[in-house]
Design an enzyme around this catalytic site. Structure first.
Site, PDB file in Angstrom:
ATOM      1  CB  THR A 183     -40.818  10.599   2.399  1.00 47.23           C
ATOM      2  OG1 THR A 183     -39.569  11.120   1.915  1.00 47.23           O
ATOM      3  CG2 THR A 183     -41.906  11.638   2.177  1.00 47.23           C
ATOM      4  CG  ASN A 251     -36.132   2.020  -1.251  1.00 46.35           C
ATOM      5  OD1 ASN A 251     -35.123   2.323  -0.621  1.00 46.35           O
ATOM      6  ND2 ASN A 251     -36.837   2.912  -1.928  1.00 46.35           N
TER       7      ASN A 251
END
Length: 362
Positions: A183, A251
């Site tokens: 994103t 992540n």
């Protein structure tokens, strides 16, 4: 049998295979006897693996990371596979389709996956419906929160606050995901000049919901492995000052170092075996910065018990897998837990908690 099944599955598009898997697990959930049989085969009830973190009881440390059950549809079946926790999401306030197809790639030569999904999900209201109607298994269900792609960066905190308020009564813990590379601009929220105010707003919402409901819901911050040493130190200290309950490390990464697959140039976040050392080193650093005072959930490159044990000794109290399950199969949680018990016996630990952060004490 899984190597043969994997060979067949890997002939098909990864995202189509994932959709088929979700549908299959939904069918399993409709047959209580089958669900019970699956759980009796896969479960690990050894008390030496029980962990209590932030007032939550985890029957074993091996959880399933966010990204698999995006819309909270199959956590009941996933619990039957022996996981000690399941994290649903990432969820955004409004439904969004994510990035254009194709956006998911298996790098078989590297035991890795590249994804650029872009938080495709049905939104928090649909997830709330599932979480309020599907039976709840006796394991913690985490909720991973993100922001919608079209939400301005200056208003990002409002999306996370919305998710907290909408799902607070339905999740056992919550994750502030500001570390996905898929994103645009999301990772900028990890920088110290914006993180402090952003996280303060989100923490305030959590505290208000806690006062309103009388229920404690731990909040974890998920960080990227691509942060520099200085950036990580600043981010962790800011979060600690604001009384964050814990961290998730890590992540996916944008690094492509050492990859051999012809797909290595695809854009997106890399997960799997190549992430193992990066995430473990990140766990070590967070543990040192925090003096081991807050729990860390270790994620990245866990394929077996030795991978898991390495992260625990580096400072992780809990673990999560995802890519490892793609390559190792649905029995990965059971297999890792069995290996952990063997490794604990070898080192003379009576309980898994004794091994947490062991590297820092020796």
């Amino acid at each position: 049998m899984y190597p043969l099944i994997r060979k067949i599955l890997f002939r098909f598009d990864p995202e189509k295979t994932h959709e088929w898997t979700i549908q299959s697990l939904q069918r399993v959930q409709r047959i209580p006897l089958l669900l019970q049989l699956l759980h009796s085969w896969m479960k690990m009830d050894d008390p030496r693996l029980n962990m209590t973190i932030s007032h939550l009881h985890f029957p074993n440390p091996v959880g399933l990371a966010a990204g698999f059950d995006k819309n909270a549809k199959v956590y009941q079946a996933l619990a039957a596979l022996g996981f000690g926790s399941v994290e649903v999401g990432t969820l955004t306030p409004r439904r969004q389709t994510g990035n254009p197809l194709p956006r998911l790639y298996r790098l078989v030569e590297d035991n890795a996956v590249i994804n650029r999904m872009g938080f495709n999900n049905s939104g928090v209201e649909q997830a709330r419906l599932h979480l309020s109607t599907l039976p709840r298994p006796p394991i913690p269900i985490g909720v991973n929160l993100g922001k919608n792609k079209n939400t301005p960066q200056t208003e990002a905190a409002s999306d996370y606050r919305h998710g907290l308020r909408a799902l607070y009564r339905h999740g056992d813990y919550f994750v502030v995901n500001i570390s996905s590379p898929n994103t645009q601009g999301l990772r900028d929220l990890q920088q110290d000049e914006v993180l402090s105010e952003f996280l303060r707003l989100v923490m305030t919402e959590r505290d208000e919901m806690q006062d309103e409901t009388g229920e404690i819901r731990p909040l974890f911050l998920k960080l990227a492995p691509d942060l520099s040493r200085d950036e990580l130190t600043k981010a962790v200290r800011i979060a600690l000052d604001l009384k964050i309950d814990g961290f998730i490390a890590s992540n996916t990464t944008l690094s492509r170092e050492g990859l051999t697959s012809p797909l290595h140039k695809e854009q997106g976040g890399l997960s799997g075996r190549p992430l193992k050392e990066m995430s473990t080193e990140m766990i070590r650093r967070i543990y040192r910065i925090s003096d081991g005072k807050v729990p860390i959930i270790g994620v990245g490159g866990i394929f077996n018990g030795e991978d898991a044990y390495e992260k625990i000794k580096a400072g992780a109290s809990l673990l999560q897998v995802y890519t490892g399950m793609i390559y190792q199969g649905p029995s990965i949680a059971r297999n890792i837990n069995r290996e952990l018990l063997r490794l604990m016996d070898k080192d003379g630990f009576q309980h898994l908690s004794e091994a947490v952060g062991w590297d820092h004490r020796n």
